[in-house]
Design an enzyme around this catalytic site. Structure first.
Site, PDB file in Angstrom:
ATOM      1  N   HIS A 205       0.834  -1.210   0.000  1.00 27.07           N
ATOM      2  CA  HIS A 205       0.000   0.000   0.000  1.00 27.07           C
ATOM      3  C   HIS A 205       0.869   1.260   0.000  1.00 27.07           C
ATOM      4  CE1 HIS A 205      -3.281  -2.750   0.976  1.00 27.07           C
ATOM      5  NE2 HIS A 205      -2.499  -3.226   1.944  1.00 27.07           N
ATOM      6  N   SER A 329      16.764  15.301 -20.761  1.00 22.75           N
ATOM      7  CA  SER A 329      15.734  16.335 -20.844  1.00 22.75           C
ATOM      8  C   SER A 329      16.252  17.470 -21.701  1.00 22.75           C
ATOM      9  CB  SER A 329      15.381  16.859 -19.445  1.00 22.75           C
ATOM     10  OG  SER A 329      14.601  18.043 -19.534  1.00 22.75           O
TER      11      SER A 329
END
Length: 494
Positions: A205, A329
């Site tokens: 979780h 990038s």
């Protein structure tokens, strides 16, 4: 005004309706509708940008591949007829004639395929074009010329097509896809073995959970993928050869004494395919649905792997080895993006969408046959091509990974609360009341340190030996038999 595009809105009155028609004028010198196909003009990126990564499929799953395997089936059927005693009109071929026919298969090339396409422009029928091509190739051979009309004897087009598609699939999977799957499996098993003893904080979780090892998490993916790869390799590729509606109607009228179902089974099996005796005009494609669903399951597991690795990179568990000249990038020079796993993930999504449609559509055909499967079958190479592209992208990504043990250790050092599980489990063994509740009070919503855990253990009323063992625990060594699970598995693969 832009020299390339000149836009004018022209109002036209048609049937009393006013329609706005946008006209785009393009200079002929800058674009031509007659541009040749290249990796710059291809509509599909598989045939353009990614061609070099998927071209191994081309010989099997392209238009060329389909024509080649149709040609093979037509020739092999004529040879089979020459072995059926009752079909006296096709006597056994001499070695020279057999060599001639086999040479048409072995020597099949681009020019032959183009000749078939040129014939198809006249016939507007792709399978009939193959038949006419073979008649043209053999008309000068005195022996074969006598039996030209036995090319395509008793066949409906789908007799030829279904066997061609079966052979295309079999060869593409065995020769081009399974080897890459095996490379991928080996890479992940190698990762697992190399990191069998590297402790890692688990997350359930998204929250810290009992530690594992990096290798154990990798071996889970390797085993899951291995099972699906095994299933894919074991699926029977089926074929039919029973005429227009699956009953050998014309065959029986022409040669009533021949056991046609037996001849058909022998023929299909001789091609390395499994025989399906219960068919309409088409082989119902159920095996294809099974095969493509197996690919979807393999792809889904790899998708899960890609996302997990992406997340591990995100939290710093893996570094990526940089390559000189590469840019991560266009604006942020520091970035090294996990593009290979992202590419793999994206292409798996496209592959599964296509393979799912193939799986759901192909088994459905109106009555004894409709033609909807024909155009859909031409996209087998697309679904498998995007799969292959994804496998290769994941492989490249794995090759760049470098484990960052410092990041792994930092998370473990900051997660002493994970020892609540073994402590409360030992407390249960020795009859301590409300062990879960006591650990919940100690750990939930609070900062847990080595000192607070040590203090808690020292205060327990349990045997000294048990307390001593608990005090030996830390987030780094509380990994159960994770390493053992990896080593017992990887000994068979790496």
């Amino acid at each position: 005004m832009n020299n390339l595009f000149c836009r004018n809105i022209v109002l036209q009155e048609t049937n009393n309706n006013i329609e706005a028609v946008e006209k785009v004028k393009v200079k002929p010198s800058e674009f031509s509708s007659e541009m040749e196909l290249s990796n710059l003009t291809a509509i599909s990126p598989l045939d353009g940008r990614y061609w070099n990564k998927v071209k191994d499929l081309s010989r099997y799953l392209s238009e060329y591949g389909l024509i080649y395997y149709r040609t093979l089936v037509e020739i092999k059927w004529l040879l089979k007829l020459s072995q059926v005693p009752e079909v006296s009109e096709v006597p056994s071929f001499s070695k020279e004639a057999q060599t001639k026919l086999q040479g048409l298969i072995d020597g099949f090339n681009d020019a032959d395929a183009m000749q078939v396409k040129n014939i198809e422009r006249i016939t507007n029928h792709d399978v009939k074009a193959v038949e006419y091509f073979l008649k043209t190739k053999c008309q000068e051979d005195p022996e074969i010329a006598k039996v030209l009309e036995f090319f395509h004897f008793g066949c409906t087009s789908e007799d030829i097509n279904n066997l061609a598609h079966g052979l295309m699939l079999k060869e593409a999977v065995n020769s081009a896809i399974l080897p890459v799957m095996d490379d991928l499996l080996k890479a992940i098993y190698t990762m697992a073995k190399a990191n069998a003893h590297i402790p890692m904080l688990s997350r359930t979780h998204g929250q810290p959970a009992s530690p594992t090892t990096l290798g154990k998490e990798m071996v889970i993916f390797a085993e899951r993928l291995s099972r699906e790869r095994r299933d894919i390799s074991r699926i029977d590729i089926l074929g039919k050869f029973a005429g227009a509606v699956g009953n050998y109607n014309a065959h029986v009228v022409a040669y009533p004494d021949v056991n046609w179902p037996q001849v058909a089974e022998q023929f299909v099996n001789s091609l390395g395919l499994s025989f399906n005796p219960h068919v309409t005009q088409i082989e119902p494609h159920d095996y294809m649905a099974k095969l493509f669903h197996s690919f979807i399951r393999f792809n889904n597991i790899l998708l899960d792997f890609d996302k997990d690795i992406w997340a591990y990179i995100s939290v710093g568990y893996f570094k990526q080895v940089t390559k000189a000249g590469e840019i991560g990038s266009s604006t942020m020079p520091h970035k090294v993006n996990p593009i290979d796993f992202e590419n793999s993930e994206g292409n798996l999504g496209i592959a599964n969408a296509i393979l799912d449609h193939l799986s759901m559509k192909l088994p459905i055909s109106r009555w004894q046959r409709d033609l909807t499967d024909s155009t859909v079958l031409r996209n087998i190479g697309v679904g498998l091509g995007y799969s292959l592209l994804a496998y290769k992208s994941a492989l490249v990504g794995i090759g760049k990974l470098q484990v960052n043990e410092a990041a792994l250790n930092k998370d473990l050092d900051n997660s002493w609360e994970v020892l609540a599980e073994p402590i409360q489990t030992v407390m249960r063994r020795y009859g301590v009341e409300e062990p879960y509740e006591k650990l919940k009070e100690l750990t939930r919503g609070r900062a847990v340190t080595k000192e607070s855990i040590t203090e808690f253990i020292n205060g327990l009323e349990i045997p000294v030996e048990a307390k001593t063992e608990l005090l030996k625990l830390n987030p780094h060594n509380y990994v159960g038999v994770a390493a053992q699970l990896v080593e017992e598995t990887c000994m068979y693969y790496v």
